[in-house]
Design an enzyme around this catalytic site. Sequence first.
Site, short mmCIF file in Angstrom:
data_model
loop_
_atom_site.label_atom_id
_atom_site.label_comp_id
_atom_site.label_asym_id
_atom_site.label_seq_id
_atom_site.Cartn_x
_atom_site.Cartn_y
_atom_site.Cartn_z
N CYS A 1 60.98 43.36 44.64
CA CYS A 1 59.90 43.00 45.56
C CYS A 1 60.05 41.56 46.04
O CYS A 1 59.52 41.18 47.07
CB CYS A 1 58.53 43.21 44.92
SG CYS A 1 58.19 42.06 43.57
N LYS B 1 14.72 40.38 27.30
CA LYS B 1 14.60 39.68 28.58
C LYS B 1 13.53 38.60 28.44
O LYS B 1 12.47 38.84 27.87
CB LYS B 1 14.25 40.65 29.70
CG LYS B 1 14.21 39.96 31.08
CD LYS B 1 14.26 40.96 32.21
CE LYS B 1 13.90 40.28 33.54
NZ LYS B 1 15.03 39.72 34.26
N CYS C 1 18.30 29.44 33.35
CA CYS C 1 18.12 30.14 34.61
C CYS C 1 18.24 29.20 35.81
O CYS C 1 17.46 28.26 35.93
CB CYS C 1 16.76 30.82 34.63
SG CYS C 1 16.92 32.58 34.76
N CYS D 1 57.67 31.03 44.35
CA CYS D 1 58.32 29.80 43.90
C CYS D 1 58.72 28.94 45.11
O CYS D 1 58.54 27.73 45.11
CB CYS D 1 59.56 30.15 43.07
SG CYS D 1 60.36 28.70 42.37
N LYS E 1 19.80 28.19 24.65
CA LYS E 1 20.75 28.75 25.62
C LYS E 1 20.98 27.74 26.73
O LYS E 1 20.04 27.32 27.41
CB LYS E 1 20.23 30.07 26.19
CG LYS E 1 21.24 30.74 27.12
CD LYS E 1 20.84 32.18 27.44
CE LYS E 1 21.84 32.83 28.39
NZ LYS E 1 21.47 34.22 28.68
#
Lengths: 471, 438
Positions: B344, B45, B134, B351, B172
């Site tokens: 179903c 972390k 962040c 469509c 990052k």
Amino acid sequence: MSKLKPILPKAKAREAMEEIKPAFASQEAVTEANRCLYCYDAPCIMACPTGIDIPGFIKKIAYDNVKGAARTILTANILGNSCARVCPTKVLCEGACVLEDRDHDPIDIGRLQRYATDRVLETGEQVVAVSPLKSGKKVALIGGGPASLGCAAELVRLGHEAVVFEKKEHPGGLNTYGIAYYKMKPEISLAEVEMIEKLGVEFRCGIEVGTDLAVDKILQEFDAVFLGIGLGQGRRLAIPGEDLPEVADAIDFIAEIHSQPLETVKLGKNVVVLGCGNTAIDAVSQAKRLGAESATILYRRSEEEMSAYGFEYALAKSERCEFMFQVAPVEILETNGHVSGIRLAKTDSNAQPITGSEFTVNCDHVIKALGQTKMEKTLLEWFPKLKLGAGGKIEVDPLTQETSIPGVYAGGDAANGGAEVVNAVAEGKRAALHLHQTFTGEAVTPPAQTTRYGIEPPFGSGFYEPVRVSG
Amino acid sequence: MADLSINFAGVKSPNPFWIASGPPGNSAYQCHRAFEAGWGGVVWKTIGEAIVNQSSRYSALQLNGQRMVGFNNIELISDRAPETNFKEIREVKDRWPDRVIVASLMVETREQWHEFIKRSEDAGADAIECNFGCPHGMCERGMGSAVGQNPAVIETIAGWCAEVAEIPVIIKLTPNITDVAQPGRAAKAGGADAISLINTINSITQVNLDTFCPEPSVGGQSSHGGYCGAAVKPIALNMVETIANDPQINLPVSGIGGINTWRDAAEFIALGSTSVQVCTAVMQKGFRIVADMAEGLSDYLDSKGMQSVEELRGRALPNILNWENLNLNYARIAQIDYDKCIGCNLCHIACEDGAHQCIDLVDPAALGVGEGPGRLPGKPVPKVRDEDCVGCNLCSLVCPVDHCITMIDVENGKERLSWAEYQAGVEAGTMEPIPPHP
């Protein structure tokens, strides 16, 4: 004086009669609702006699709009809560569910419908719309069962007055007095009646039409009449011993369970039930639950020929009720004026007794579930010109429920010969829609899922002829 | 059995599964548990000057009854002292020498970056990861995504790191930008050894309709948080591919964003990731999920006859082109299997209302199909009007039955034709314009 007596103490009797299909908790309901595929032209709707938009209300549950779900259900079927509990869903909506034949269980539509409507019934909140326009037309509904309730509710919703005449203490008919207690307690039916009363339907109970109130008077006072009088007495066996004090009719036995505290319901130690329809199953199961040492169905035909639904049969067997097939009662035996057994004959494949095959079964309580007679005599006393069909059913126009007498309508068991609560509601509603058209000249389209392919009902709507699928 | 080990910018890991920087990698205790469960690496972390957190930090998106389909947080970087974090890194590294520990760092000045990199190396970290992603809290102080959104600053800070680091520097990236290639190229230009992405996406997951406060509620008020979890996977895959396919970048990629299963991991690897990082799925289910990921990936590689993860890496990259280079002459249509169709009719309505009006409902008898599973006798069945089907896939996507609607290739005998070629052909007069759809 009968020798029958209560068996179980209060707590045990209540426990034994607890409802077998418990309510959904909310997370369970949402999870189940999310399984629904939300089919287009959903077959469950087509299979519902009242044409409830089932996928529509199920998605409302999934999307946290439970009140809207209740509105969808109750608008289509005012007895949506009791139907959720007592409908044979396995052969109606759930039987038609597209998931049924896959490697899935069908959606538990009955329990979802109950989940959606329970809260409204508890809070008494009115979710169904009532027309602000009043026509001033008045309809008398004779008999307070599901057909009349369905008709009366629809009439007041459309702006007409509806007065229900019921001879018993409470309205609701078989919903109040005749459903197996473990499927639905009478309080549920009475709560539904209260909801319908709040919509504006007037109930006059304890009134015997023909005795307390002349039919002519009704015809003078009202613009139309709806006959929802159900069926009459249970059929008689015409064998010796039938009038002994421990011989009862199943309808009366079940009504007793619903009219008095469970711990005061009297029964024998060894109960036999004659017949093998759904009422017979209700009777034998309740007798067993209330403490009978043995509860046995005696049926003159074979296991395959019984008219009870397969799941009802399975339920009774799971409660250790016993079944004897291919036997016919010959005589109910007595000792000192009380039932002490029943003499039976074995029957052949045509249900005819076989000579010399007689034997005796010990019992002290005989319940007859042989079907009910029609109310032909009463009906003809009230309306001498009323046309009755095969077996004494009131003849009605299948699209309007109107009888041979203009302005007189009929629905429910008296007209269909004996079907489900949901059929009765649908018929009552259909009569109300036609009455509305007669009163106002304005046609109301029943709630139907339209298709644009010109395919007539049953495709596109379950309203006229529900699609029945095999059980 | 395929070899799951990887070499990420010179760092060897027994498998490609790393814990992404976040709550699961906050302490030595958790890292021990992660490694016991089988994770190949942990990105600690983010370490910086210890911060103070808010109470109530996480929120989630529920979808159709399923929990945590998406997840967000307003938690900041580590609230533990840097010395505690570095001490624990050392502890874990000593006990698990074959596993990877990456120190995620977020500080401000050049001196601080130099200091924290040195301390990371001294603690035994295998690499550092610069947290430029962040999107909440830290960015208000000029760190995190505030850096990641400014390529010039990325290049500068990456340079500060590269000038001292003896271990690989991973940058990052934040997804809260327009074109992720730009910060990627800046990282490369600054001297980064590798790129990891994505960090979380700016988000508000839900509004409480009684209090009118979004979640997570901090005493009746909230802030935008970083979004992650399964819902962000498509965004992450797109960005990973953009970096991996960019010839100017050409750096190892550690893929992050919505990875829950071996299949997710395999997709990230096929799009160019060398390692993959997981956080939210662990927050929901614990470290144990790595067992299934490793087993599933291994079996998959075996089934494809691949010897190693490296053989899978980037396998899907050549198949991602610009739209204009796709084949205009390719055609596919939907085909319905009536032995599977349950009636179903969801394909029809999708469509009809949502796509191209080419699935009719017809009488099954006219079509010559019998009863299918779950279909009521005589109930209309869907039929594709082949000549009008544009091959959009929608029906096959809404169909609830596996393999009931398949999209099949149409052999039209036409040669491959890209939009670019078509444009050129029309301009040169060698090709007729394709008439507009009616």
